[in-house]
Scaffold this active site. Structure first.
Site, PDB file in Angstrom:
ATOM      1  N   LYS A  13       1.025  -1.209  -0.085  1.00 37.74           N
ATOM      2  CA  LYS A  13       0.192   0.025  -0.209  1.00 37.74           C
ATOM      3  C   LYS A  13       0.871   1.230   0.130  1.00 37.74           C
ATOM      4  CE  LYS A  13      -2.052  -1.188   3.980  1.00 37.74           C
ATOM      5  NZ  LYS A  13      -1.520  -2.335   4.196  1.00 37.74           N
ATOM      6  N   ARG A  90      -8.612  -0.426  10.575  1.00 35.55           N
ATOM      7  CA  ARG A  90      -7.962  -1.711  10.729  1.00 35.55           C
ATOM      8  C   ARG A  90      -8.854  -2.686  11.488  1.00 35.55           C
ATOM      9  NH1 ARG A  90      -2.348  -0.517   9.802  1.00 35.55           N
ATOM     10  NH2 ARG A  90      -1.072  -2.008  10.005  1.00 35.55           N
ATOM     11  N   ARG A 129      12.487  -5.674   4.830  1.00 34.04           N
ATOM     12  CA  ARG A 129      12.472  -4.278   4.932  1.00 34.04           C
ATOM     13  C   ARG A 129      13.189  -3.527   6.035  1.00 34.04           C
ATOM     14  NH1 ARG A 129       6.160  -2.199   5.149  1.00 34.04           N
ATOM     15  NH2 ARG A 129       6.290  -2.853   7.481  1.00 34.04           N
ATOM     16  N   ARG A 131      12.329  -2.000   9.331  1.00 35.13           N
ATOM     17  CA  ARG A 131      11.708  -1.354  10.213  1.00 35.13           C
ATOM     18  C   ARG A 131      11.895  -1.778  11.266  1.00 35.13           C
ATOM     19  NH1 ARG A 131       5.994   0.294   8.279  1.00 35.13           N
ATOM     20  NH2 ARG A 131       5.478  -0.827  10.283  1.00 35.13           N
ATOM     21  N   ARG A 142       1.682  -9.136  13.899  1.00 34.77           N
ATOM     22  CA  ARG A 142       1.073  -8.259  12.895  1.00 34.77           C
ATOM     23  C   ARG A 142       0.045  -9.242  11.857  1.00 34.77           C
ATOM     24  NH1 ARG A 142       5.789  -5.299  11.560  1.00 34.77           N
ATOM     25  NH2 ARG A 142       4.825  -4.407   9.793  1.00 34.77           N
TER      26      ARG A 142
HETATM   27  P1  ADP Z   1       2.198  -2.107   8.417  1.00 42.29           P
HETATM   28  O1  ADP Z   1       1.236  -1.744   7.198  1.00 42.29           O
HETATM   29  O2  ADP Z   1       3.404  -2.674   7.789  1.00 42.29           O
HETATM   30  O3  ADP Z   1       1.537  -3.097   9.302  1.00 42.29           O
HETATM   31  P2  ADP Z   1       1.765   0.315   9.654  1.00 42.29           P
HETATM   32  O4  ADP Z   1       2.637   1.570   9.331  1.00 42.29           O
HETATM   33  O5  ADP Z   1       0.272   0.617   8.830  1.00 42.29           O
HETATM   34  O6  ADP Z   1       2.456  -0.600   8.824  1.00 42.29           O
HETATM   35  O7  ADP Z   1       1.515   0.127  11.050  1.00 42.29           O
HETATM   36  C1  ADP Z   1       2.372  -0.126  11.947  1.00 42.29           C
HETATM   37  C2  ADP Z   1       1.979  -0.123  13.274  1.00 42.29           C
HETATM   38  O8  ADP Z   1       1.193   0.891  13.829  1.00 42.29           O
HETATM   39  C3  ADP Z   1       0.703  -1.392  13.476  1.00 42.29           C
HETATM   40  O9  ADP Z   1       1.405  -2.615  13.870  1.00 42.29           O
HETATM   41  C4  ADP Z   1      -0.047  -0.897  14.856  1.00 42.29           C
HETATM   42  O10 ADP Z   1       0.545  -1.260  15.979  1.00 42.29           O
HETATM   43  C5  ADP Z   1      -0.109   0.714  14.468  1.00 42.29           C
HETATM   44  N1  ADP Z   1      -1.229   1.112  13.658  1.00 42.29           N
HETATM   45  C6  ADP Z   1      -1.324   1.626  12.452  1.00 42.29           C
HETATM   46  N2  ADP Z   1      -2.500   1.879  12.078  1.00 42.29           N
HETATM   47  C7  ADP Z   1      -3.221   1.551  13.035  1.00 42.29           C
HETATM   48  C8  ADP Z   1      -4.607   1.468  13.222  1.00 42.29           C
HETATM   49  N3  ADP Z   1      -5.582   2.042  12.432  1.00 42.29           N
HETATM   50  N4  ADP Z   1      -5.083   1.318  14.509  1.00 42.29           N
HETATM   51  C9  ADP Z   1      -4.335   0.679  15.386  1.00 42.29           C
HETATM   52  N5  ADP Z   1      -3.107   0.535  15.346  1.00 42.29           N
HETATM   53  C10 ADP Z   1      -2.594   1.071  14.196  1.00 42.29           C
END
Ligand code: ADP
Length: 187
Positions: A13, A90, A129, A131, A142
């Site tokens: 994404k 999410r 990646r 991170r 995750r």
């Molecule tokens: P990825 O797409 O690799 O999971 P993100 O950058 O979208 O990475 O998210 C990283 C972390 O941030 C998630 O594992 C979660 O802990 C938190 N996070 C991101 N978006 C949300 C959301 N909408 N609700 C709750 N936690 C979130």
């Protein structure tokens, strides 16, 4: 145009957002980026969210919703071309809250783009990646959280007639073309 990007962690994404922004002029809200910025700035909100992020769990609902409300308010005022959300909603509670919010401001979603990538490919990408939260244990969690909480949104948005599936494997350019075709069809 008002877009939600849906897909597992590592489904690509984030990689596609620049191309979508360039073509459609939408502004983007990525909850993961917003949360990482709060952590980096050492805010109270960041301190609360960090343990969840490190564990690969969802950050608390109120934190994330507050960020989205602020972000949308700014966007709705500054960008008439619409917005794109990456990493939100999410889970079902977030999706319902977003519906309520968008109905209140009279700006319903136009499309939910679902990035379809198989499990093995995702693990390979995330491990490559590097991170802070991309270690094997957090990745596994995750993905588990994704399956349990986020994947049900595929049905949710299908029932609303908003879901378009895009194959998320192939070259970045190929995927970009598929996304463009899906978005042009609703633009
Ligand atoms: P990825 O797409 O690799 O999971 P993100 O950058 O979208 O990475 O998210 C990283 C972390 O941030 C998630 O594992 C979660 O802990 C938190 N996070 C991101 N978006 C949300 C959301 N909408 N609700 C709750 N936690 C979130």
């Amino acid at each position: 145009m008002r877009i939600v990007l849906l897909g597992a962690p590592g489904s690509g994404k984030g990689t596609q957002t620049d191309a979508i922004i360039a073509r459609y002029g939408v502004a983007t809200v990525a909850t993961g980026d917003l949360l990482r910025a709060e952590v980096a700035a050492g805010t109270e909100l960041g301190r609360r969210a960090k343990p969840y992020m490190d564990a690969g769990e969802l950050a608390p609902f109120d934190i994330v919703l507050g960020m989205i409300e602020n972000g949308l308010k700014t966007l709705a005022q500054t960008n008439p071309k619409g917005f794109m959300m990456d990493g939100f909603p999410r889970d079902l509670a977030q999706a319902e809250a977003l519906d309520g919010l968008l109905t209140r401001i009279g700006q319903p979603l136009d499309i939910v783009l679902f990035f379809e990538v198989d499990y093995e490919e995702i693990v390979k990408r995330l491990l490559g990646r590097g991170r802070a939260d991309d270690n094997e244990e957090t990745i596994r969690n995750r993905l588990r959280v994704y399956e349990e909480k986020t994947a049900p949104l595929i049905d949710y948005y299908t029932r609303k007639g908003l879901l378009r599936q895009v194959k998320g494997t192939g070259s970045i350019e190929e995927i970009s073309q598929r996304i463009q075709a899906a978005l042009d069809a609703v633009a």
